[in-house]
Structure formats: structure tokens, C-alpha cells
Design a protein around this motif. Sequence first.
Motif, PDB file in Angstrom:
ATOM      1  N   HIS A  32     -48.146  40.885  62.347  1.00 48.82           N
ATOM      2  CA  HIS A  32     -49.428  40.175  62.374  1.00 48.82           C
ATOM      3  C   HIS A  32     -49.325  38.928  61.500  1.00 48.82           C
ATOM      4  CE1 HIS A  32     -54.085  40.228  61.879  1.00 48.82           C
ATOM      5  NE2 HIS A  32     -53.684  39.465  62.889  1.00 48.82           N
ATOM      6  N   LEU A  33     -49.202  37.769  62.138  1.00 48.64           N
ATOM      7  CA  LEU A  33     -49.139  36.505  61.407  1.00 48.64           C
ATOM      8  C   LEU A  33     -50.547  35.970  61.184  1.00 48.64           C
ATOM      9  CD1 LEU A  33     -46.085  34.618  62.979  1.00 48.64           C
ATOM     10  CD2 LEU A  33     -46.151  36.223  61.050  1.00 48.64           C
ATOM     11  N   LYS A  34     -50.814  35.525  59.944  1.00 45.96           N
ATOM     12  CA  LYS A  34     -52.116  34.976  59.573  1.00 45.96           C
ATOM     13  C   LYS A  34     -51.897  33.772  58.672  1.00 45.96           C
ATOM     14  CE  LYS A  34     -53.638  38.699  57.520  1.00 45.96           C
ATOM     15  NZ  LYS A  34     -54.582  39.575  56.767  1.00 45.96           N
ATOM     16  N   GLY A  35     -52.514  32.665  59.008  1.00 43.66           N
ATOM     17  CA  GLY A  35     -52.336  31.486  58.175  1.00 43.66           C
ATOM     18  C   GLY A  35     -53.297  30.379  58.522  1.00 43.66           C
ATOM     19  N   MET A  36     -52.886  29.169  58.206  1.00 43.79           N
ATOM     20  CA  MET A  36     -53.723  27.994  58.373  1.00 43.79           C
ATOM     21  C   MET A  36     -53.030  26.956  59.242  1.00 43.79           C
ATOM     22  SD  MET A  36     -56.665  28.252  56.745  1.00 43.79           S
ATOM     23  CE  MET A  36     -57.109  26.514  56.867  1.00 43.79           C
ATOM     24  N   SER A  37     -53.856  26.119  59.857  1.00 38.16           N
ATOM     25  CA  SER A  37     -53.364  24.945  60.575  1.00 38.16           C
ATOM     26  C   SER A  37     -53.647  23.698  59.760  1.00 38.16           C
ATOM     27  CB  SER A  37     -54.047  24.821  61.942  1.00 38.16           C
ATOM     28  OG  SER A  37     -53.655  23.618  62.592  1.00 38.16           O
ATOM     29  N   THR A  38     -52.667  22.805  59.710  1.00 40.00           N
ATOM     30  CA  THR A  38     -52.939  21.485  59.154  1.00 40.00           C
ATOM     31  C   THR A  38     -53.869  20.729  60.079  1.00 40.00           C
ATOM     32  OG1 THR A  38     -51.225  20.179  60.296  1.00 40.00           O
ATOM     33  CG2 THR A  38     -50.533  21.480  58.367  1.00 40.00           C
ATOM     34  N   HIS A  39     -54.482  19.695  59.546  1.00 42.49           N
ATOM     35  CA  HIS A  39     -55.129  18.701  60.394  1.00 42.49           C
ATOM     36  C   HIS A  39     -54.025  17.756  60.840  1.00 42.49           C
ATOM     37  CE1 HIS A  39     -58.340  16.413  62.112  1.00 42.49           C
ATOM     38  NE2 HIS A  39     -59.293  16.979  61.382  1.00 42.49           N
ATOM     39  N   GLY A  40     -54.369  16.641  61.443  1.00 42.87           N
ATOM     40  CA  GLY A  40     -53.353  15.665  61.786  1.00 42.87           C
ATOM     41  C   GLY A  40     -52.588  15.253  60.537  1.00 42.87           C
ATOM     42  N   THR A  41     -51.272  15.387  60.582  1.00 47.52           N
ATOM     43  CA  THR A  41     -50.480  15.093  59.392  1.00 47.52           C
ATOM     44  C   THR A  41     -50.580  13.628  58.989  1.00 47.52           C
ATOM     45  OG1 THR A  41     -48.522  14.790  60.787  1.00 47.52           O
ATOM     46  CG2 THR A  41     -48.860  16.973  59.802  1.00 47.52           C
ATOM     47  N   HIS A  42     -50.944  12.759  59.929  1.00 46.73           N
ATOM     48  CA  HIS A  42     -51.095  11.332  59.598  1.00 46.73           C
ATOM     49  C   HIS A  42     -52.375  11.062  58.820  1.00 46.73           C
ATOM     50  CE1 HIS A  42     -53.241  12.017  63.311  1.00 46.73           C
ATOM     51  NE2 HIS A  42     -53.737  10.795  63.354  1.00 46.73           N
ATOM     52  N   TRP A  43     -53.287  12.030  58.812  1.00 41.45           N
ATOM     53  CA  TRP A  43     -54.533  11.878  58.056  1.00 41.45           C
ATOM     54  C   TRP A  43     -54.514  12.637  56.729  1.00 41.45           C
ATOM     55  CZ3 TRP A  43     -56.991  13.293  63.266  1.00 41.45           C
ATOM     56  CH2 TRP A  43     -57.238  12.129  64.019  1.00 41.45           C
ATOM     57  N   TYR A  44     -53.927  13.828  56.699  1.00 42.78           N
ATOM     58  CA  TYR A  44     -54.095  14.719  55.545  1.00 42.78           C
ATOM     59  C   TYR A  44     -52.775  15.184  54.937  1.00 42.78           C
ATOM     60  CZ  TYR A  44     -59.016  14.717  56.693  1.00 42.78           C
ATOM     61  OH  TYR A  44     -60.303  14.322  56.940  1.00 42.78           O
ATOM     62  N   ALA A  45     -51.773  14.311  54.927  1.00 44.28           N
ATOM     63  CA  ALA A  45     -50.513  14.674  54.280  1.00 44.28           C
ATOM     64  C   ALA A  45     -50.702  14.971  52.794  1.00 44.28           C
ATOM     65  CB  ALA A  45     -49.484  13.558  54.471  1.00 44.28           C
ATOM     66  N   ASP A  59     -50.545  31.986  46.445  1.00 46.60           N
ATOM     67  CA  ASP A  59     -51.926  32.316  46.099  1.00 46.60           C
ATOM     68  C   ASP A  59     -52.663  32.833  47.336  1.00 46.60           C
ATOM     69  OD1 ASP A  59     -54.395  32.481  44.747  1.00 46.60           O
ATOM     70  OD2 ASP A  59     -54.919  30.444  45.333  1.00 46.60           O
ATOM     71  N   TRP A  60     -52.605  32.093  48.414  1.00 43.61           N
ATOM     72  CA  TRP A  60     -53.238  32.525  49.661  1.00 43.61           C
ATOM     73  C   TRP A  60     -52.461  33.664  50.331  1.00 43.61           C
ATOM     74  CZ3 TRP A  60     -56.856  29.365  52.933  1.00 43.61           C
ATOM     75  CH2 TRP A  60     -57.503  28.366  52.183  1.00 43.61           C
ATOM     76  N   ALA A 300     -65.943  27.928  53.465  1.00 39.45           N
ATOM     77  CA  ALA A 300     -64.985  28.297  54.518  1.00 39.45           C
ATOM     78  C   ALA A 300     -63.631  28.641  53.925  1.00 39.45           C
ATOM     79  CB  ALA A 300     -64.837  27.158  55.527  1.00 39.45           C
ATOM     80  N   GLY A 301     -63.221  27.903  52.895  1.00 41.24           N
ATOM     81  CA  GLY A 301     -61.946  28.178  52.252  1.00 41.24           C
ATOM     82  C   GLY A 301     -61.933  29.503  51.524  1.00 41.24           C
ATOM     83  N   ILE A 302     -63.007  29.799  50.802  1.00 39.33           N
ATOM     84  CA  ILE A 302     -63.108  31.074  50.082  1.00 39.33           C
ATOM     85  C   ILE A 302     -63.065  32.236  51.071  1.00 39.33           C
ATOM     86  CG2 ILE A 302     -64.619  32.507  48.670  1.00 39.33           C
ATOM     87  CD1 ILE A 302     -65.618  29.860  47.374  1.00 39.33           C
ATOM     88  N   TRP A 303     -63.815  32.091  52.161  1.00 39.33           N
ATOM     89  CA  TRP A 303     -63.924  33.156  53.169  1.00 39.33           C
ATOM     90  C   TRP A 303     -62.583  33.405  53.849  1.00 39.33           C
ATOM     91  CZ3 TRP A 303     -63.557  33.782  58.520  1.00 39.33           C
ATOM     92  CH2 TRP A 303     -64.201  34.895  59.058  1.00 39.33           C
ATOM     93  N   ILE A 304     -61.909  32.350  54.279  1.00 37.59           N
ATOM     94  CA  ILE A 304     -60.675  32.552  55.039  1.00 37.59           C
ATOM     95  C   ILE A 304     -59.529  32.956  54.125  1.00 37.59           C
ATOM     96  CG2 ILE A 304     -59.820  30.162  55.012  1.00 37.59           C
ATOM     97  CD1 ILE A 304     -59.790  32.662  57.975  1.00 37.59           C
ATOM     98  N   ARG A 305     -59.512  32.473  52.888  1.00 38.26           N
ATOM     99  CA  ARG A 305     -58.461  32.883  51.943  1.00 38.26           C
ATOM    100  C   ARG A 305     -58.517  34.397  51.738  1.00 38.26           C
ATOM    101  NH1 ARG A 305     -58.840  33.783  46.497  1.00 38.26           N
ATOM    102  NH2 ARG A 305     -56.934  33.593  45.225  1.00 38.26           N
ATOM    103  N   GLU A 306     -59.717  34.953  51.600  1.00 38.62           N
ATOM    104  CA  GLU A 306     -59.861  36.392  51.422  1.00 38.62           C
ATOM    105  C   GLU A 306     -59.286  37.153  52.615  1.00 38.62           C
ATOM    106  OE1 GLU A 306     -64.005  37.012  50.852  1.00 38.62           O
ATOM    107  OE2 GLU A 306     -63.991  36.383  48.736  1.00 38.62           O
ATOM    108  N   ARG A 307     -59.493  36.625  53.810  1.00 37.59           N
ATOM    109  CA  ARG A 307     -59.028  37.323  55.001  1.00 37.59           C
ATOM    110  C   ARG A 307     -57.526  37.181  55.233  1.00 37.59           C
ATOM    111  NH1 ARG A 307     -63.777  36.927  54.195  1.00 37.59           N
ATOM    112  NH2 ARG A 307     -65.278  38.393  55.095  1.00 37.59           N
ATOM    113  N   ILE A 308     -56.979  36.093  54.782  1.00 42.23           N
ATOM    114  CA  ILE A 308     -55.519  35.970  54.839  1.00 42.23           C
ATOM    115  C   ILE A 308     -54.882  36.897  53.818  1.00 42.23           C
ATOM    116  CG2 ILE A 308     -53.580  34.401  54.420  1.00 42.23           C
ATOM    117  CD1 ILE A 308     -55.333  32.137  55.584  1.00 42.23           C
TER     118      ILE A 308
END
Length: 310
Positions: A32-45, A59-60, A300-308
Motif C-alpha cells: 500500500h503506497l501512500k504519499g504526496m504529489s508535487t505541483h508543477g515543478t516549474h512553480w513549486y521547486a 517526518d511524514w 489539509a496538511g495536518i489531516w493528510i500527514r496523519e493519514r500517511i
Amino acid sequence: MAKGKAMTPVQAHGKIRVCGTQLCSESGRPVHLKGMSTHGTHWYAHCLTEAAMDAFAYDWKMNVLRVSTYARQGGYHADPKKYTELASQLIDRATARGMYVIVDWHTIQPGDPHTDIDNALTFFKQIAERHKHKSNVIYEIANEPNHVSWERIKSYAETVIPVIRSRDADSVILVPTPGWATLGGAEGKNEQMIVDNPVRAKNVMYTFHFYAQKSRDDYVMRLDRASSKLPVFVTEWSAASWTGYENDFPMAQKYVDLMARKKIGWTHWVIADNGLDLSVFKKGACGAGKFTGTGVLKPAGIWIRERIRG
């Protein structure tokens, strides 16, 4: 490995593969893989630095990162060399921390992925050639086709997949589904078109996206039904609307529970520090270089970090 040091996800599971409708470890056990997606790398590197990656890995406790290279909108087409190199750097950073990494060719507009197929072929040739010896790379060959038939998407997949396979013979490949990767739901169709006419390739999964504030119980049932027939990976989802606002955490929890029960892999949208509700970092947090703990996170970050972590 040093005594007492925990194994990384890649050390624990090895080269993952598709077995039946599930993602499995090298030894054949469901993963079961659980993680995050980046936004466009050209915007949020600036949200994807070494310090940020440490936070995600340690940490996550993420075991997968999705790296989104936009085909257009100021991304790859504006500077192919720069954004291919940036994707490679992020693959290397995830690899160094023992995470799996999804290489996302982020198409949205226009909806037909064939429009940018020449760039896609070049991008995946270069990425697969550079990273073919890694055991943690997953290829997502297009993001969200829309207003285009499954036959057209399938044709695209059967053109791109051999280019990857000629360099990386056995990594998992993720194939997009119609209707902005909703298994056709956003365009009044369903998964049966894929069941009846699957991509002619092995070790592939099909993508599903949802935004819980808009994608209600009928979409939960769609994911449940389709994932019993097809290997499905949810590469993009949020508790909010696709506009970026109004998190609905109770509705999102229904999806989380389903994905946990069926071990459906997922990456949550999105790693960013802008003003949108679905972004995980408070505005300006990435620029300040602060990534660890909950103090830098939006709800949203607090909520999803807990679930990861859970």
C-alpha cells in the motif's frame, strides 16, 4: 544496514509489480503506497528541497512521491532540458531516501495526449535511460485526458509504453483513464470500456482522480467497483474541490478507508504553499525553508500527514 536502523520502503518491498488487481512487492505481497504529489515543478521547486524531502521521508513517513512535470503551462515545452533535469534530480532525491517515485507527464490542456506525444516520447526516453537501473521508479504516461475516447488514450499508451520498455523492461506503468482520469465518470462512462479493451502491455495500472468536495458517494462506489476488476492507482486526489477550496474531510475519509481496505495506492494533491485550501503548507512556509512538524501546515496538511503516517 546499521543495527536498529529501520528499512526504507524500497528496501522493504523491493521492485514492485502488478499482481492481479493489486500492487505487490518483489516477493508477491500486496503493498500500500501512500504519499504526496508535487505541483508543477516549474512553480513549486522551492517546496521540494533536500530539507523538504527529509520531512516527507522521515517526518511524514511517505513511501511514494509523485513528481509532476507539466507538458505545457510554462513547464516542459518552455525549457525541455531544464525540466527533464529537474525531474531527474527529484527522482534522485526520493531514491536517496528509499521512497518510490512516480514520474508524471502532466497533461491537462488540450485533452488529447497525442497533442504532445513527441515531447512525451523524448521525455520518457531520457528519464528511462537515466533511471533504468533503479528499482523504485513508476511511470505515469499522461495525467488527465479529457474529451477524448478510450481508444485514443489506448493508442497513445501503446505508443509510449514500448519506448519506456525498451530501456526499463519491468517497472510499473500507469495509464490514464478518460474524463480527467475518472474512469470515464466525468463524461458519463464507466470502467467497462477498459475491462473490455485493456492496454496491450503487462505490469500496467489505470489511474483514478477525485476531489472529495465534488466527487461524492457515487465516485466512491465507482472506485470500489473498478478496483475489483482492474489494477487502479489513485495518483491525484484531495478533500477539496478541484477549484482548490472547501475541504470536506468526512467525505475524503470514505475514500481513505476504501483505499486502505483494498490497498489502493495513492498520492495526494498537492505540495505547495499558496493560498488554496488543498495546499499542505501555510503560505510562505516553503520559502522560509520550514517543513517539519504540524506548525507549518494548513488543515489539509495536518489531516493528510496523519493519514500517511497512520
